[in-house]
Design a protein around this motif. Structure first.
Motif, PDB file in Angstrom:
ATOM      1  N   ALA A  61       0.819  -1.209   0.000  1.00 15.94           N
ATOM      2  CA  ALA A  61       0.000   0.000   0.000  1.00 15.94           C
ATOM      3  C   ALA A  61       0.856   1.263   0.000  1.00 15.94           C
ATOM      4  O   ALA A  61       0.420   2.315  -0.471  1.00 15.94           O
ATOM      5  CB  ALA A  61      -0.928   0.010   1.211  1.00 15.94           C
ATOM      6  N   ALA A  62       2.070   1.175   0.504  1.00 13.67           N
ATOM      7  CA  ALA A  62       2.941   2.341   0.587  1.00 13.67           C
ATOM      8  C   ALA A  62       3.698   2.617  -0.707  1.00 13.67           C
ATOM      9  O   ALA A  62       4.282   3.680  -0.867  1.00 13.67           O
ATOM     10  CB  ALA A  62       3.947   2.161   1.726  1.00 13.67           C
ATOM     11  N   LYS A  63       3.668   1.670  -1.651  1.00 18.29           N
ATOM     12  CA  LYS A  63       4.375   1.876  -2.910  1.00 18.29           C
ATOM     13  C   LYS A  63       3.678   2.955  -3.721  1.00 18.29           C
ATOM     14  O   LYS A  63       2.456   2.974  -3.807  1.00 18.29           O
ATOM     15  CB  LYS A  63       4.434   0.574  -3.710  1.00 18.29           C
ATOM     16  N   PRO A  64       4.459   3.856  -4.324  1.00 19.69           N
ATOM     17  CA  PRO A  64       3.861   4.916  -5.143  1.00 19.69           C
ATOM     18  C   PRO A  64       2.982   4.333  -6.247  1.00 19.69           C
ATOM     19  O   PRO A  64       3.336   3.336  -6.871  1.00 19.69           O
ATOM     20  CB  PRO A  64       5.075   5.622  -5.757  1.00 19.69           C
ATOM     21  N   GLY A  65       1.816   4.926  -6.419  1.00 17.66           N
ATOM     22  CA  GLY A  65       0.899   4.489  -7.466  1.00 17.66           C
ATOM     23  C   GLY A  65      -0.045   3.388  -7.048  1.00 17.66           C
ATOM     24  O   GLY A  65      -0.953   3.050  -7.773  1.00 17.66           O
ATOM     25  N   SER A  66       0.185   2.795  -5.856  1.00 20.82           N
ATOM     26  CA  SER A  66      -0.732   1.751  -5.414  1.00 20.82           C
ATOM     27  C   SER A  66      -1.920   2.376  -4.718  1.00 20.82           C
ATOM     28  O   SER A  66      -1.837   3.462  -4.172  1.00 20.82           O
ATOM     29  CB  SER A  66      -0.027   0.756  -4.489  1.00 20.82           C
ATOM     30  N   GLU A  67      -3.041   1.683  -4.751  1.00 17.45           N
ATOM     31  CA  GLU A  67      -4.248   2.193  -4.118  1.00 17.45           C
ATOM     32  C   GLU A  67      -4.026   2.335  -2.622  1.00 17.45           C
ATOM     33  O   GLU A  67      -3.482   1.460  -1.971  1.00 17.45           O
ATOM     34  CB  GLU A  67      -5.402   1.218  -4.362  1.00 17.45           C
ATOM     35  N   GLY A  68      -4.399   3.473  -2.075  1.00 13.34           N
ATOM     36  CA  GLY A  68      -4.250   3.704  -0.653  1.00 13.34           C
ATOM     37  C   GLY A  68      -2.938   4.382  -0.273  1.00 13.34           C
ATOM     38  O   GLY A  68      -2.741   4.756   0.857  1.00 13.34           O
ATOM     39  N   SER A  69      -2.009   4.509  -1.226  1.00 18.61           N
ATOM     40  CA  SER A  69      -0.754   5.172  -0.887  1.00 18.61           C
ATOM     41  C   SER A  69      -0.885   6.662  -1.162  1.00 18.61           C
ATOM     42  O   SER A  69      -1.639   7.092  -2.038  1.00 18.61           O
ATOM     43  CB  SER A  69       0.403   4.597  -1.699  1.00 18.61           C
ATOM     44  N   PRO A  70      -0.157   7.486  -0.412  1.00 14.11           N
ATOM     45  CA  PRO A  70      -0.216   8.928  -0.648  1.00 14.11           C
ATOM     46  C   PRO A  70       0.354   9.270  -2.002  1.00 14.11           C
ATOM     47  O   PRO A  70       1.321   8.655  -2.460  1.00 14.11           O
ATOM     48  CB  PRO A  70       0.641   9.517   0.476  1.00 14.11           C
ATOM     49  N   ARG A  71      -0.261  10.205  -2.659  1.00 11.19           N
ATOM     50  CA  ARG A  71       0.223  10.632  -3.980  1.00 11.19           C
ATOM     51  C   ARG A  71       1.178  11.801  -3.804  1.00 11.19           C
ATOM     52  O   ARG A  71       0.948  12.691  -3.023  1.00 11.19           O
ATOM     53  CB  ARG A  71      -0.949  11.034  -4.863  1.00 11.19           C
TER      54      ARG A  71
END
Length: 72
Positions: A61-71
């Motif tokens: 979830a913390a990976k960039p571009g994954s749902e739920g991660s901060p943009r």
């Protein structure tokens, strides 16, 4: 979320478990050693497995571009 690079003592090597004389011995990194009953070892294994699944979900979830991660 905690930055993995700042976690002191974070290890990537796994512990080693053995059974001897009816008890389970867990040898971990940095000289950590724990002796447990079979029941305690089984429950510890279940809890470690559940926590590892949750940690993997958190990492995904913390990976960039994954749902739920901060943009950015």
């Amino acid at each position: 979320m905690t930055d993995r690079r700042t976690v002191p003592g974070l290890r990537e090597d796994a512990g080693h478990a053995t059974a001897e004389d009816g008890v389970v011995i867990l040898d971990g990194p940095n000289g950590v050693a724990v002796t447990m009953t079979a029941d305690a070892a089984a429950l510890t294994a279940e809890r470690l497995h559940a926590a590892s699944l949750l940690a993997r979900e958190q990492m995904a979830a913390a990976k960039p571009g994954s749902e739920g991660s901060p943009r950015a």
